[in-house]
Design a protein around this motif. Structure first.
Motif, PDB file in Angstrom:
ATOM      1  N   ARG B 183       0.873  -1.177  -0.035  1.00  0.00           N
ATOM      2  CA  ARG B 183       0.022   0.027   0.183  1.00  0.00           C
ATOM      3  C   ARG B 183       0.850   1.292   0.032  1.00  0.00           C
ATOM      4  NH1 ARG B 183      -3.170  -2.958   4.465  1.00  0.00           N
ATOM      5  NH2 ARG B 183      -4.898  -3.841   2.956  1.00  0.00           N
ATOM      6  N   GLU B 184       2.168   1.275   0.612  1.00  0.00           N
ATOM      7  CA  GLU B 184       2.940   2.271   0.520  1.00  0.00           C
ATOM      8  C   GLU B 184       3.528   2.462  -0.822  1.00  0.00           C
ATOM      9  OE1 GLU B 184       5.987   1.844   3.320  1.00  0.00           O
ATOM     10  OE2 GLU B 184       4.722   1.017   5.058  1.00  0.00           O
ATOM     11  N   VAL B 185       3.650   1.698  -1.665  1.00  0.00           N
ATOM     12  CA  VAL B 185       4.162   1.753  -3.192  1.00  0.00           C
ATOM     13  C   VAL B 185       3.166   1.722  -4.148  1.00  0.00           C
ATOM     14  CG1 VAL B 185       5.634   0.832  -4.736  1.00  0.00           C
ATOM     15  CG2 VAL B 185       6.045   0.181  -2.262  1.00  0.00           C
ATOM     16  N   LEU B 186       2.037   1.298  -4.088  1.00  0.00           N
ATOM     17  CA  LEU B 186       1.001   1.043  -5.169  1.00  0.00           C
ATOM     18  C   LEU B 186      -0.067   2.006  -4.888  1.00  0.00           C
ATOM     19  CD1 LEU B 186       0.860  -2.836  -5.531  1.00  0.00           C
ATOM     20  CD2 LEU B 186       1.892  -1.125  -7.072  1.00  0.00           C
ATOM     21  N   PRO B 187      -0.980   2.675  -6.051  1.00  0.00           N
ATOM     22  CA  PRO B 187      -1.932   3.159  -5.852  1.00  0.00           C
ATOM     23  C   PRO B 187      -3.194   2.207  -5.259  1.00  0.00           C
ATOM     24  CG  PRO B 187      -1.717   2.789  -8.049  1.00  0.00           C
ATOM     25  CD  PRO B 187      -0.352   2.330  -7.385  1.00  0.00           C
ATOM     26  N   GLY B 188      -3.828   2.899  -4.351  1.00  0.00           N
ATOM     27  CA  GLY B 188      -4.818   2.260  -3.461  1.00  0.00           C
ATOM     28  C   GLY B 188      -5.795   1.272  -4.559  1.00  0.00           C
ATOM     29  N   THR B 189      -6.209   1.789  -5.816  1.00  0.00           N
ATOM     30  CA  THR B 189      -6.964   1.196  -6.413  1.00  0.00           C
ATOM     31  C   THR B 189      -6.274   0.016  -7.360  1.00  0.00           C
ATOM     32  OG1 THR B 189      -6.068   2.760  -8.502  1.00  0.00           O
ATOM     33  CG2 THR B 189      -8.024   3.263  -7.195  1.00  0.00           C
ATOM     34  N   ALA B 190      -5.107  -0.340  -7.178  1.00  0.00           N
ATOM     35  CA  ALA B 190      -4.365  -1.619  -7.733  1.00  0.00           C
ATOM     36  C   ALA B 190      -4.846  -2.729  -7.319  1.00  0.00           C
ATOM     37  CB  ALA B 190      -2.797  -1.579  -7.202  1.00  0.00           C
ATOM     38  N   PRO B 191      -5.395  -3.443  -8.572  1.00  0.00           N
ATOM     39  CA  PRO B 191      -6.533  -4.522  -8.275  1.00  0.00           C
ATOM     40  C   PRO B 191      -5.642  -5.717  -7.357  1.00  0.00           C
ATOM     41  CG  PRO B 191      -5.935  -4.650 -10.568  1.00  0.00           C
ATOM     42  CD  PRO B 191      -5.180  -3.465  -9.819  1.00  0.00           C
ATOM     43  N   VAL B 192      -6.480  -6.376  -6.678  1.00  0.00           N
ATOM     44  CA  VAL B 192      -5.710  -7.604  -5.968  1.00  0.00           C
ATOM     45  C   VAL B 192      -6.620  -8.953  -6.120  1.00  0.00           C
ATOM     46  CG1 VAL B 192      -5.208  -8.986  -3.594  1.00  0.00           C
ATOM     47  CG2 VAL B 192      -4.412  -6.397  -4.391  1.00  0.00           C
ATOM     48  N   ALA B 193      -6.348 -10.006  -6.387  1.00  0.00           N
ATOM     49  CA  ALA B 193      -7.327 -11.061  -6.776  1.00  0.00           C
ATOM     50  C   ALA B 193      -6.747 -12.444  -6.017  1.00  0.00           C
ATOM     51  CB  ALA B 193      -7.189 -11.645  -8.140  1.00  0.00           C
ATOM     52  N   PHE B 194      -7.797 -12.774  -5.093  1.00  0.00           N
ATOM     53  CA  PHE B 194      -7.398 -14.198  -4.507  1.00  0.00           C
ATOM     54  C   PHE B 194      -8.071 -15.385  -5.107  1.00  0.00           C
ATOM     55  CE2 PHE B 194      -7.766 -10.642  -1.533  1.00  0.00           C
ATOM     56  CZ  PHE B 194      -6.782 -10.752  -0.507  1.00  0.00           C
ATOM     57  N   ALA B 195      -7.215 -16.139  -5.765  1.00  0.00           N
ATOM     58  CA  ALA B 195      -7.576 -17.340  -6.519  1.00  0.00           C
ATOM     59  C   ALA B 195      -7.404 -18.695  -5.639  1.00  0.00           C
ATOM     60  CB  ALA B 195      -7.013 -17.264  -7.745  1.00  0.00           C
ATOM     61  N   THR B 196      -8.587 -19.248  -5.333  1.00  0.00           N
ATOM     62  CA  THR B 196      -8.545 -20.324  -4.630  1.00  0.00           C
ATOM     63  C   THR B 196      -8.813 -21.757  -4.990  1.00  0.00           C
ATOM     64  OG1 THR B 196      -8.887 -18.941  -2.514  1.00  0.00           O
ATOM     65  CG2 THR B 196      -8.977 -21.371  -2.149  1.00  0.00           C
ATOM     66  N   ALA B 197      -7.978 -22.843  -5.024  1.00  0.00           N
ATOM     67  CA  ALA B 197      -8.492 -23.977  -5.511  1.00  0.00           C
ATOM     68  C   ALA B 197      -8.928 -23.887  -6.928  1.00  0.00           C
ATOM     69  CB  ALA B 197      -9.219 -24.629  -4.776  1.00  0.00           C
ATOM     70  N   VAL B 198      -8.356 -23.055  -7.875  1.00  0.00           N
ATOM     71  CA  VAL B 198      -8.662 -23.106  -9.279  1.00  0.00           C
ATOM     72  C   VAL B 198      -8.808 -24.148 -10.011  1.00  0.00           C
ATOM     73  CG1 VAL B 198      -7.959 -22.182 -11.393  1.00  0.00           C
ATOM     74  CG2 VAL B 198      -7.884 -20.696  -9.366  1.00  0.00           C
ATOM     75  N   SER B 199     -10.042 -24.669 -10.650  1.00  0.00           N
ATOM     76  CA  SER B 199     -10.336 -25.817 -11.319  1.00  0.00           C
ATOM     77  C   SER B 199     -10.759 -26.663 -10.513  1.00  0.00           C
ATOM     78  CB  SER B 199      -8.975 -26.069 -12.262  1.00  0.00           C
ATOM     79  OG  SER B 199      -8.279 -27.197 -11.543  1.00  0.00           O
ATOM     80  N   ARG B 200     -10.736 -26.741  -9.146  1.00  0.00           N
ATOM     81  CA  ARG B 200     -11.548 -27.722  -8.343  1.00  0.00           C
ATOM     82  C   ARG B 200     -12.621 -27.364  -7.942  1.00  0.00           C
ATOM     83  NH1 ARG B 200      -6.025 -27.254  -6.290  1.00  0.00           N
ATOM     84  NH2 ARG B 200      -6.614 -26.894  -4.238  1.00  0.00           N
ATOM     85  N   PRO B 201     -13.441 -28.250  -7.375  1.00  0.00           N
ATOM     86  CA  PRO B 201     -14.984 -28.164  -7.025  1.00  0.00           C
ATOM     87  C   PRO B 201     -15.033 -26.832  -6.125  1.00  0.00           C
ATOM     88  CG  PRO B 201     -14.488 -30.508  -7.124  1.00  0.00           C
ATOM     89  CD  PRO B 201     -13.159 -29.845  -7.239  1.00  0.00           C
ATOM     90  N   GLU B 202     -14.031 -26.858  -5.296  1.00  0.00           N
ATOM     91  CA  GLU B 202     -14.048 -25.715  -4.323  1.00  0.00           C
ATOM     92  C   GLU B 202     -13.468 -24.318  -4.658  1.00  0.00           C
ATOM     93  OE1 GLU B 202     -12.147 -28.382  -4.192  1.00  0.00           O
ATOM     94  OE2 GLU B 202     -10.471 -28.005  -3.063  1.00  0.00           O
ATOM     95  N   GLU B 203     -13.413 -24.221  -6.139  1.00  0.00           N
ATOM     96  CA  GLU B 203     -12.711 -22.950  -6.700  1.00  0.00           C
ATOM     97  C   GLU B 203     -13.357 -21.729  -6.192  1.00  0.00           C
ATOM     98  OE1 GLU B 203     -11.828 -22.636 -10.803  1.00  0.00           O
ATOM     99  OE2 GLU B 203     -12.602 -20.674 -10.896  1.00  0.00           O
ATOM    100  N   ARG B 204     -12.880 -20.614  -5.788  1.00  0.00           N
ATOM    101  CA  ARG B 204     -13.185 -19.580  -5.227  1.00  0.00           C
ATOM    102  C   ARG B 204     -12.493 -18.299  -5.745  1.00  0.00           C
ATOM    103  NH1 ARG B 204     -12.864 -16.507  -0.157  1.00  0.00           N
ATOM    104  NH2 ARG B 204     -11.550 -18.263   0.335  1.00  0.00           N
ATOM    105  N   LEU B 205     -12.816 -17.274  -6.409  1.00  0.00           N
ATOM    106  CA  LEU B 205     -12.274 -16.220  -6.687  1.00  0.00           C
ATOM    107  C   LEU B 205     -12.716 -14.727  -6.028  1.00  0.00           C
ATOM    108  CD1 LEU B 205     -12.311 -17.152 -10.520  1.00  0.00           C
ATOM    109  CD2 LEU B 205     -10.404 -16.852  -9.140  1.00  0.00           C
TER     110      LEU B 205
END
Lengths: 252, 252
Positions: B183-205
């Motif tokens: 947060r000290e380096v990037l603009p606050g609007t810089a996107p962040v993505a959490f990608a959990t268990a991609v391609s598995r039944p419990e996938e969550r983005l």
């Protein structure tokens, strides 16, 4: 017919390194679009249209693909390696963002592939086994000063560096300049690997050091890996290339 | 019987994202070694031995695999994603380097896989379409100051950042600290993505910004992607996640 667009990473070349997901989409597509040599890697199927275009026409190709999908075609845009890594996926989304609102409602998906950097790393050992980065040396779409800034920052912080688009007729001096810059930051013994056409019949691997690295070892199909001070070589028998790897632990 | 050792990337989970090369090696192996949940992804075959071990026993597992291969077994060491990316390949080569000279003559190969970072990127759009890096937040094997130095260098130079090993019971605070630093380096609007268990039944983005990013959105299976000032979002219809991508061109 409901159209769709799949941006497909074909992997580095060998059929054994292409995902079943990619193969399935290619089998269902009505249209295959891409740079000629990449389209050439896809088995021709009766009734399927093939649109081979030049390497530099990425945005035109992306728009063409979106038009076709909008008209109901099942469109496969193919890239070598992973479609999201210095390849067609970004061009497709640039075209979507700048295009008509309807394009945002299209059925679009990116299908990942085995990237050139990971295919090269696997052949060499495990050179990307710790923190690493990927930098394109093409200054077509970014100023060269930014490339230099990123090289310096990455090498200074101890990242292993994968260099994409190292050299071409239109960009003959960039790789030499990059090596010169990296020599100022890295120990001369830091390993450098040139991995060309990995998994294809013309595969060629050259392992050297940053002190000795010669840009002539690269061509358009080469992925250049630059190790860090922490990179390790394991000598093997006579005539065998040493293993190159990054230990799991790191010191500043 | 001549033994061999294959270090195999299983990809993120779905069978469609595992390479035919990996499947073929798994079918021929006499022994499968790996962290329990990864071995669990491999179809059990009659006569094949399965050695499931804990997450943290990487070096012991590597040595075990090398002993078995030396005795003539056909050994598959399995990792999720790509075996060369914060996974078993480095541990195997560490064990080779420190082990008996005979291990250097073994038939060893690394078989690349679809990495978590590229699987996550493909789902989100093309967030890694320009220069990017991968950093492990685990400070088991490197000092935390080095993690901070690399985060600062990478964000300052405009790299998109993939964070591996973001959080676990043993490492509860590192991701929050990393976000605070970014947060000290990037603009606050810089996107962040959490990608959990991609391609598995419990996938969550989960898609948010660096200003709003909450470490609670991550667990051990999550790949966290931190965009740059150049990252773009393309709004789509109601209830649909925007596309996230990196344009091919960049400015300092």
């Amino acid at each position: 017919m409901t159209g769709w667009l799949r941006v497909i990473g074909l992997g580095p070349g060998a059929a054994g390194l292409r995902t079943p997901e990619a193969d399935a989409a290619l089998a269902e597509a009505t249209d295959i679009l891409g740079y000629g040599p990449y389209v050439g890697r896809v088995k021709a199927r009766p009734g399927q249209r093939r649109h081979e275009t030049d390497n530099r026409q990425e945005l035109d190709r992306a728009r063409h693909a979106l038009f076709l999908a909008e008209e109901g075609a099942r469109v496969a845009v193919v890239s070598s390696g992973d479609a999201g890594v210095f390849a067609m996926a970004s061009a497709v989304f640039e075209a979507v963002e700048a295009g008509p609102a309807e394009w945002r409602a299209l059925d679009i998906a990116v299908l990942p592939g085995i990237s050139a950097m990971f295919a090269a790393a696997a052949r060499l050992g495990a050179p990307l086994g710790h923190d690493f980065c990927a930098i394109s040396l093409s200054d077509n779409l970014k100023p060269w000063e930014l490339v230099e800034q990123r090289l310096t920052a990455a090498a200074g912080a101890g990242f292993v560096i994968a260099l994409y688009n190292p050299i071409s007729k239109a960009r003959p001096w960039q790789l030499g300049r990059a090596f010169a810059l990296l020599r100022e930051v890295l120990p001369g013994t830091a390993p450098v690997a040139f991995a060309t056409a990995v998994s294809r019949p013309e595969e060629r691997l050259v392992l050297t050091t940053i002190a000795e690295a010669d840009p002539e070892s690269a061509d358009m199909r080469t992925l250049v890996l630059v190790g860090s001070a922490g990179s390790r070589l394991i000598a093997r028998g006579e005539g065998e290339r040493p293993w190159l790897y990054a230990p799991r632990s790191a010191r500043p």
